[in-house]
Enzyme design. Structure first.
Site, PDB file in Angstrom:
ATOM      1  N   SER A 147       0.835  -1.206   0.000  1.00  0.00           N
ATOM      2  CA  SER A 147       0.000   0.000   0.000  1.00  0.00           C
ATOM      3  C   SER A 147       0.863   1.248   0.000  1.00  0.00           C
ATOM      4  O   SER A 147       1.958   1.269   0.593  1.00  0.00           O
ATOM      5  CB  SER A 147      -0.904   0.024   1.233  1.00  0.00           C
ATOM      6  OG  SER A 147      -1.603   1.255   1.312  1.00  0.00           O
ATOM      7  N   TYR A 160      -2.910  -1.167  10.136  1.00  0.00           N
ATOM      8  CA  TYR A 160      -2.902  -1.595   8.731  1.00  0.00           C
ATOM      9  C   TYR A 160      -1.594  -1.183   8.060  1.00  0.00           C
ATOM     10  O   TYR A 160      -0.960  -1.980   7.364  1.00  0.00           O
ATOM     11  CB  TYR A 160      -4.085  -0.980   8.005  1.00  0.00           C
ATOM     12  CG  TYR A 160      -4.106  -1.240   6.513  1.00  0.00           C
ATOM     13  CD1 TYR A 160      -4.600  -2.437   6.020  1.00  0.00           C
ATOM     14  CD2 TYR A 160      -3.637  -0.288   5.609  1.00  0.00           C
ATOM     15  CE1 TYR A 160      -4.620  -2.689   4.650  1.00  0.00           C
ATOM     16  CE2 TYR A 160      -3.646  -0.530   4.250  1.00  0.00           C
ATOM     17  CZ  TYR A 160      -4.144  -1.731   3.772  1.00  0.00           C
ATOM     18  OH  TYR A 160      -4.152  -1.976   2.418  1.00  0.00           O
TER      19      TYR A 160
END
Length: 254
Positions: A147, A160
């Site tokens: 990400s 996350y």
């Protein structure tokens, strides 16, 4: 094009969102695709039916990746399917796409939620690759979906972000470990991508303003934007690219 004709690919979390588009894209390139799902069996079947309707080869495979036992189950089920279909348990492309987020802020994150997100986002890819070392063919491909949040600060999704930072490091170590076998290992780092999982937020007035302010290309990403990068890395075109963290955010936070 059929750059992946004769290849076999496993896409974890391949039934929805980015994973769905990756599954469809690799199939269009000629690969037989194992479409993994955790709980969305109907969605996985829909992906498989779409691939087959368009002349490709695919099959669904379900396993819960919240534990190492689930990873082992996935590998065993994949072995069985490949034996039936190809008389061989070896495959060529592994896309570690499955991942979860948690809604809690840093202050609210519980130990249970923390352990769950690390189990799915970090532990599962680690042990899936470990279990696949004897199954992945030389000159194969491992593509980890990371990400863009690993290079910017978003305290609201700290847990996350930590998992994806771990995936980046995992990518570098694997590339070194497997380079002698000609296996390339790379990570793709998406930014804001329009999927059904975050559709409510992305359709909000607040989110509509973000791309113009944050993204050089001025728009949100689409699942196909990420799938095309994965297809490049999976093909022979990406044969000399390894240990790379490919930013696919459209130029976010420059």
């Amino acid at each position: 094009m059929n750059r992946l004709k004769g290849k076999v690919a496993l896409v974890t979390g391949g039934s929805r969102g980015i994973g769905r588009e990756i599954s469809l894209r690799l199939a269009r390139e000629g690969a037989m695709v194992a479409v993994h799902y955790g709980s969305k069996q109907d969605a996985a079947r829909d992906v498989v039916e779409t691939i087959i309707a368009n002349g490709g080869e695919a099959f669904p495979i379900g396993a819960n990746l919240g534990s190492v036992a689930g990873v082992i189950q996935l590998v065993q089920l994949l072995d069985e399917e490949l034996k039936d279909r190809t008389s061989d348990i070896h495959y060529d492309i592994l896309v570690n796409n499955a991942g979860i987020g948690i809604p809690e802020s840093f202050e609210e994150t519980t130990e249970i939620a923390y352990d769950e997100i690390f189990a799915v986002n970090v532990k599962a890819p680690f042990f899936l690759v470990q279990q696949s070392l004897s199954r992945l063919r030389d000159e194969g491909r491992i593509i980890n979906i990371s990400s863009g949040v690993t290079r910017v600060a978003y305290p609201s999704i700290m847990a996350y972000s930590l998992t994806k930072g771990a995936i980046n490091t995992f990518t570098l170590h694997l590339a070194k470990l497997l380079g002698s076998r000609g296996i390339t290992v790379n990570a793709v780092l998406p930014g804001m991508v329009r999927t059904d999982m975050n559709a409510d937020f992305l359709d909000s007035p607040e989110a509509q303003k973000l791309p113009a302010d944050m993204v050089a290309l001025g728009r949100m990403g689409e699942p196909s934007d990420i799938a095309d990068v994965v297809a490049f890395l999976a093909s022979r075109d990406g044969r000399f690219v390894t240990a790379q963290l490919l930013d696919a955010t459209g130029g976010s936070h420059l």
